[in-house]
Design an enzyme around this catalytic site. Structure first.
Site, mmCIF file in Angstrom:
data_model
loop_
_atom_site.group_PDB
_atom_site.id
_atom_site.type_symbol
_atom_site.label_atom_id
_atom_site.label_comp_id
_atom_site.label_asym_id
_atom_site.label_seq_id
_atom_site.Cartn_x
_atom_site.Cartn_y
_atom_site.Cartn_z
ATOM 1 N N GLY A 231 -21.426 -29.476 -8.394
ATOM 2 C CA GLY A 231 -21.800 -28.799 -9.669
ATOM 3 C C GLY A 231 -23.223 -29.207 -9.843
ATOM 4 O O GLY A 231 -23.774 -28.603 -10.826
ATOM 5 N N GLU A 265 -18.701 -33.934 -3.837
ATOM 6 C CA GLU A 265 -18.508 -32.514 -3.272
ATOM 7 C C GLU A 265 -19.865 -31.727 -3.692
ATOM 8 O O GLU A 265 -19.469 -30.537 -4.146
ATOM 9 C CB GLU A 265 -17.063 -31.933 -3.788
ATOM 10 C CG GLU A 265 -15.835 -32.862 -3.670
ATOM 11 C CD GLU A 265 -14.711 -32.106 -4.002
ATOM 12 O OE1 GLU A 265 -15.077 -31.354 -5.004
ATOM 13 O OE2 GLU A 265 -13.626 -32.697 -4.089
ATOM 14 N N PRO A 266 -20.911 -31.970 -3.290
ATOM 15 C CA PRO A 266 -22.004 -31.096 -3.607
ATOM 16 C C PRO A 266 -21.947 -29.800 -2.347
ATOM 17 O O PRO A 266 -21.815 -29.995 -1.508
ATOM 18 C CB PRO A 266 -23.251 -31.818 -3.341
ATOM 19 C CG PRO A 266 -22.889 -32.973 -2.368
ATOM 20 C CD PRO A 266 -21.460 -33.074 -2.645
ATOM 21 N N ARG A 268 -23.950 -26.105 -3.590
ATOM 22 C CA ARG A 268 -25.249 -25.426 -4.081
ATOM 23 C C ARG A 268 -26.386 -26.306 -3.600
ATOM 24 O O ARG A 268 -27.280 -25.902 -3.217
ATOM 25 C CB ARG A 268 -24.900 -24.959 -5.296
ATOM 26 C CG ARG A 268 -26.105 -24.152 -5.884
ATOM 27 C CD ARG A 268 -26.064 -23.887 -7.294
ATOM 28 N NE ARG A 268 -24.989 -23.520 -8.057
ATOM 29 C CZ ARG A 268 -24.474 -22.148 -7.817
ATOM 30 N NH1 ARG A 268 -25.341 -21.357 -7.717
ATOM 31 N NH2 ARG A 268 -23.254 -21.945 -8.284
ATOM 32 N N ARG A 304 -24.862 -12.667 -6.105
ATOM 33 C CA ARG A 304 -24.954 -13.300 -7.166
ATOM 34 C C ARG A 304 -25.546 -12.659 -8.307
ATOM 35 O O ARG A 304 -25.144 -12.791 -9.419
ATOM 36 C CB ARG A 304 -25.480 -14.686 -7.215
ATOM 37 C CG ARG A 304 -24.982 -15.769 -5.860
ATOM 38 C CD ARG A 304 -25.537 -16.944 -5.797
ATOM 39 N NE ARG A 304 -25.562 -17.750 -6.995
ATOM 40 C CZ ARG A 304 -26.386 -17.798 -8.158
ATOM 41 N NH1 ARG A 304 -27.914 -17.194 -7.683
ATOM 42 N NH2 ARG A 304 -26.277 -18.576 -9.021
ATOM 43 N N TYR A 308 -23.097 -12.593 -11.485
ATOM 44 C CA TYR A 308 -23.245 -13.646 -12.883
ATOM 45 C C TYR A 308 -24.447 -13.316 -13.421
ATOM 46 O O TYR A 308 -25.009 -13.818 -14.090
ATOM 47 C CB TYR A 308 -23.202 -14.754 -12.310
ATOM 48 C CG TYR A 308 -22.315 -15.575 -11.034
ATOM 49 C CD1 TYR A 308 -20.849 -15.786 -11.418
ATOM 50 C CD2 TYR A 308 -22.997 -15.920 -10.094
ATOM 51 C CE1 TYR A 308 -20.303 -16.177 -10.464
ATOM 52 C CE2 TYR A 308 -22.274 -16.459 -8.935
ATOM 53 C CZ TYR A 308 -20.776 -16.648 -9.309
ATOM 54 O OH TYR A 308 -20.143 -16.912 -8.295
ATOM 55 N N CYS A 334 -24.028 2.077 -3.786
ATOM 56 C CA CYS A 334 -23.731 3.127 -5.011
ATOM 57 C C CYS A 334 -23.105 2.133 -6.211
ATOM 58 O O CYS A 334 -21.733 2.740 -6.274
ATOM 59 C CB CYS A 334 -22.849 4.306 -4.305
ATOM 60 S SG CYS A 334 -23.588 5.019 -2.912
ATOM 61 N N GLU A 335 -23.780 1.556 -6.846
ATOM 62 C CA GLU A 335 -23.342 0.579 -7.807
ATOM 63 C C GLU A 335 -24.422 0.321 -8.839
ATOM 64 O O GLU A 335 -25.607 -0.152 -8.199
ATOM 65 C CB GLU A 335 -22.732 -0.635 -7.650
ATOM 66 C CG GLU A 335 -21.308 -0.593 -6.766
ATOM 67 C CD GLU A 335 -20.163 -0.434 -7.470
ATOM 68 O OE1 GLU A 335 -20.177 -0.417 -8.660
ATOM 69 O OE2 GLU A 335 -19.243 -0.030 -6.773
ATOM 70 N N TYR A 362 -23.813 -19.413 -1.545
ATOM 71 C CA TYR A 362 -23.019 -18.477 -2.155
ATOM 72 C C TYR A 362 -23.702 -17.119 -1.972
ATOM 73 O O TYR A 362 -23.654 -16.165 -2.786
ATOM 74 C CB TYR A 362 -22.734 -18.720 -3.672
ATOM 75 C CG TYR A 362 -22.292 -20.027 -3.996
ATOM 76 C CD1 TYR A 362 -20.835 -20.165 -3.610
ATOM 77 C CD2 TYR A 362 -22.774 -20.928 -4.370
ATOM 78 C CE1 TYR A 362 -20.091 -21.171 -3.623
ATOM 79 C CE2 TYR A 362 -22.256 -22.424 -4.746
ATOM 80 C CZ TYR A 362 -20.858 -22.484 -4.170
ATOM 81 O OH TYR A 362 -20.190 -23.585 -4.466
HETATM 82 C C1 PLP Z 1 -17.108 -24.948 -5.427
HETATM 83 C C2 PLP Z 1 -16.769 -26.417 -5.558
HETATM 84 C C3 PLP Z 1 -17.699 -27.350 -5.203
HETATM 85 C C4 PLP Z 1 -18.980 -27.279 -5.134
HETATM 86 O O1 PLP Z 1 -19.899 -26.810 -6.054
HETATM 87 P P1 PLP Z 1 -21.216 -26.575 -6.339
HETATM 88 O O2 PLP Z 1 -21.668 -26.148 -7.463
HETATM 89 O O3 PLP Z 1 -21.614 -25.746 -5.010
HETATM 90 O O4 PLP Z 1 -21.851 -27.931 -5.626
HETATM 91 C C5 PLP Z 1 -17.136 -28.854 -5.107
HETATM 92 N N1 PLP Z 1 -15.974 -28.932 -5.304
HETATM 93 C C6 PLP Z 1 -14.877 -27.980 -5.504
HETATM 94 C C7 PLP Z 1 -13.527 -28.259 -5.589
HETATM 95 C C8 PLP Z 1 -15.247 -26.520 -5.699
HETATM 96 O O5 PLP Z 1 -14.622 -25.678 -5.963
#
Ligand code: PLP
Length: 406
Positions: A231, A265-266, A268, A304, A308, A334-335, A362
């Site tokens: 995140g 769990e990075p 992005r 993206r 968003y 075509c959007e 992404y």
């Molecule tokens: C998407 C996701 C991530 C990675 O999120 P980032 O914002 O890309 O760092 C980590 N854990 C879980 C469970 C996710 O769904």
């Protein structure tokens, strides 16, 4: 003046591999990974790269070589990790809707842990483990109910989201898991959203999750790890982003005295800024109210902005003498939502190359064949060397599974 990826001019890559083309810098990937290991060195975390951000086999292999584990959300992603030589024993299986077949695949492969998001999922994993005569290591994804203050589509830690087990239900869910004989409770996890620009929700989520760790310990459920998810935001435009060292210090302070292994769990933040989408200008079209720069990349290549309203910096690769003007940068699809940038001031003309920045996360992983467009090629640059890590898709490949039956 002309833009490069590491030591290679982007224009040369476009000539050699065509456009649209994803270009990644290997040293940027390495640096992003090392920023985590450096910042968190005192805690020695297991960093599990979130494959869904960019699952290209070469990128996975590169992270595996740096010691990374993986966070997956499907059996397909597990197959990618294994194909790239990643270690199932360092792989965490997340996601709200794991099928029986996916659970079986992951159990047989020997994943580190299932991050479980509901009671019925616990029961399903128990049943599959029973059938296979195995024990499944599990963690519960708890929804810490903090506001990540990010885009609603990428905010996941609120009560109203489909993700995780409600904070108030967490203890009962652990008790339920403890009664299932084929499950081994190993951890707790959370993931409150993506592209977080504020540190405080991340720290608050850690704090609230640790509170549960203590309550569980008091009931005799001792956890081995805490997984804080991903995140962390990146700079697309001029955002402030969380400082990893400050994040690590805050987490270390909260975790002090607890013999818990830390996992992260990075996604992005490991790949986003390492990637550029190269595209060529097809036409410049002067409209009545707006100008349009029509390029050969589109929302099927980089979703993206359409999904968003995300911002990506767009630069002219080889600035010439054209006068700057303001336009929307759009694709051929075509959007009306098919734009890559709106109201940008650029000096470009037909045939010029544009670099769409921060497209490593992404981007290619969300690409589709909408409008029967072949998905883009991908190149990994290391110094003066460029490797094609994904060939451009062909129309034959797109049509291969279809039949004109009638
Ligand atoms: C998407 C996701 C991530 C990675 O999120 P980032 O914002 O890309 O760092 C980590 N854990 C879980 C469970 C996710 O769904």
């Amino acid at each position: 003046m002309t833009l490069h990826c590491e030591n290679i001019p982007l224009a040369r890559l476009a000539d050699e591999f065509g456009t649209p083309l994803y270009v990644y810098s290997q040293s940027a990937l390495t640096e992003a990974f090392q920023a985590y290991t450096d910042a968190f060195s005192a805690l020695q975390p297991l960093i599990c790269y979130a494959v869904k951000a960019n699952g290209n086999l070469s990128i996975l292999k590169h992270f595996a070589s740096l010691g990374s584990g993986f966070d997956i959300v499907s059996g397909g992603e597990l197959a990618r990790v294994l194909a790239a030589g990643g270690d199932a024993g360092k792989t965490i299986f997340s996601g709200v809707g794991k099928s029986e077949a996916e659970i079986e695949f992951a159990l047989n492969a020997g994943v580190l842990c299932f991050n479980v998001e509901s009671l019925p999922e616990l029961d399903r994993i128990q049943a599959v483990a029973e059938r296979l005569g195995k024990t499944a290591p599990i963690s519960l994804r708890i929804n810490p109910d903090v506001d990540a203050k990010t885009h609603p589509y990428i905010s996941t830690g609120l009560k109203s989201n489909k993700f995780g087990i409600a904070y108030a239900d967490a203890l009962e869910a652990y008790r339920h898991a403890a009664r299932l004989g084929r499950l081994k409770i190993v951890g707790i996890d959370c993931h409150i959203g993506s592209q977080l620009t504020d540190l405080s929700p991340l720290v608050e989520a850690c704090e609230r999750t640790l509170l549960l760790v203590d309550k569980l310990a008091a009931e005799g459920i001792t956890l081995e790890h805490i997984d804080l998810g991903g995140g962390v935001g990146i700079v697309y435009d001029n955002e402030d982003v969380p400082d990893l060292k400050a994040y690590a210090q805050a987490v270390a302070k909260l975790m002090a005295g607890r013999p818990l292994k830390l996992m992260l769990e990075p996604g992005r933040s490991l790949v986003g800024n390492a990637g550029t989408l190269l595209t060529r200008v097809e036409f410049v079209k002067q409209g009545e109210e707006k100008n349009f720069v029509i390029v050969d990349a589109a929302m099927n290549d980089l979703m993206r902005p359409a999904l968003y309203e995300a911002y990506h910096r767009i630069e002219v690769v080889e600035p010439g003498n054209t006068a700057p003007f303001t336009a929307d940068i759009v694709g051929p699809i075509c959007e009306t939502g098919d734009f890559l940038g709106q109201n940008r001031t650029l000096a470009c003309t037909a045939g010029d190359l544009l670099a769409i920045r921060s497209a490593g996360a992404y981007g290619s992983s969300m690409a589709s064949n909408y409008n029967t467009r072949n998905r883009a090629a991908e190149v990994l640059v290391n110094g003066a060397e460029a490797k094609l890590i994904r060939r451009r898709e062909t129309i034959e490949q797109q049509l291969a599974n279809e039949q004109a039956c009638l």
